[in-house]
Scaffold this active site. Sequence first.
Site, mmCIF file in Angstrom:
data_model
loop_
_atom_site.group_PDB
_atom_site.id
_atom_site.type_symbol
_atom_site.label_atom_id
_atom_site.label_comp_id
_atom_site.label_asym_id
_atom_site.label_seq_id
_atom_site.Cartn_x
_atom_site.Cartn_y
_atom_site.Cartn_z
ATOM 1 C CB CYS A 109 -2.191 0.337 8.643
ATOM 2 S SG CYS A 109 -0.900 1.579 8.600
ATOM 3 C CG ASN A 151 -0.507 -0.178 2.483
ATOM 4 O OD1 ASN A 151 0.667 -0.482 2.660
ATOM 5 N ND2 ASN A 151 -1.350 0.012 3.474
ATOM 6 C CD GLU A 209 5.065 0.297 12.736
ATOM 7 O OE1 GLU A 209 3.873 0.428 13.072
ATOM 8 O OE2 GLU A 209 5.982 1.028 13.137
ATOM 9 C CD GLU A 269 8.732 0.955 10.563
ATOM 10 O OE1 GLU A 269 9.617 0.211 10.107
ATOM 11 O OE2 GLU A 269 7.652 1.142 9.998
#
Length: 458
Positions: free
Chosen positions: A263, A131, A229, A437
């Site tokens: 997400c 994505n 993640e 991150e």
Amino acid sequence: MIDVFNPANGTLVGRAPLHSAAQVSAAVDRASAAFPAWSRTLAKQRSELLRKWFELVSADRRAFAELMCLENGKCVAEALGEIDYGLGFIEWYAEEAKRVYGDTIPTHASDAAVLVTKEPVGPVAAITPWNFPFMMITRKVATALAAGCTIIIKPAEETPLTAYKLLEYARKAGIPEGVFEMVTGDPVGIGERFTNDARIRKISFTGSTAVGKLLARQSAGTLKKMTMELGGNAPFIVFDDADIEQAARGLVAAKLRNSGQVCISPNRIYVQSSVHDRLVARIKELVEEIPVEQGLQERFVVGPLINRRALDKVAELVDDAKAHGAKVVLGGSAHARGGLFYAPTILTELNDDMQIRSTEIFGPVFPVYRFDTEDEVIARSNDTEYGLVAYAWTRELGRSFRLSRNIESGMVILNSGSVGTASVPFGGVKQSGYGREGSHYGIEEYVHVKYTLMAGLA
Ligand code: NAD
């Protein structure tokens, strides 16, 4: 070779290598052989290589954007936004490489000194989703290289072309073989190889919670450091004291980004009863202004979903909601264009028992729920296995703090629909994963802490 298709029209865009098990092992050999020398390079040298990579890619951002549009389906306007976001990680970590500081700790013995240093964990293997084909890679690679780790990336099979282009530009910048490697092919086999190899000291994974759990289980045998993640189920809460116009605009931008395949996409929209109808009417107007088409043009459009499975999943969730009494305010089915396009959809009169409430939608669907009180909406927001991000709109200061404190998620975004930039810690709690991150926290994921006692100094 792996065929890569344009989700907007099904045409072949290009091919990527289908690496054999032996080729994947050879990449691990190279990353492992390169680690000792790379980990001892000067931070300044690593910083300069990252900076060079940043400059070369920046100069060609348009070519990257068009390629991303072809293999991922997002429009060029959005691809350019992702590229700037992704380049931000290279720039940030080129700077951060020089600031991986340790500590000295007041000694516990009069003849001794205590040093704490940070060392790169070792060769890293990373697996990324389709994505964000650009940014997912730069934010892992730049951080690993800044810390002094070598890294192998396995990009998603749907979007390997952007990944290989990033590798090509890294080589041009002087980032050598072994230091940054890439493999593509059978994800299951590659995942097993990465997780079973004791030389790989860390796995960084972005993708679904199911695959994250599998990789964590597989890594138990070699006990690796991990960053996960994973999926989300973001609440987007609008209180009656909010700036409704800004909330509507923030919601539409956050939801339609990448056609909802994000997400951190708002997945449950909770609107206080007194402003419910006003907000729904306004988002309908805003969504109707946005065209649905392929994206090789300058303006923002809603593009296709990534594949047939994604389209079927969105249709199933909307159909289930409709069958259980949801009202369709807009859309509600596949788009008239056909192919992989789903019509932007607004649903109201939903209840918490529908599948759509507990499932990550990953499509351009706005499920709108009513709520009455702050306590109620916090409890409903937290009633999910996920905890990546929560958005809330209110102008009351005390409530803002209570939301920040009481919502179970790695990120709480107040009065904005926009989450990311390289300087902030991105990541989740609960089954959305662990590790961060971006920011100075991100580099901690790629180092371990070493304590040295120097005694006998008296
Ligand atoms: P996915 O888990 O199916 O795939 C992600 C990556 O894992 C791909 O590269 C894929 O090839 C690989 N993979 C699949 N099966 C594997 C296996 N058995 N072993 C090793 N690798 C394997 O996820 P997806 O559907 O492609 O991506 C969407 C998911 O990613 C959503 O759940 C979304 O929320 C999540 N995501 C999370 C973040 C975040 O930062 N938290 C960001 C983007 C996407």
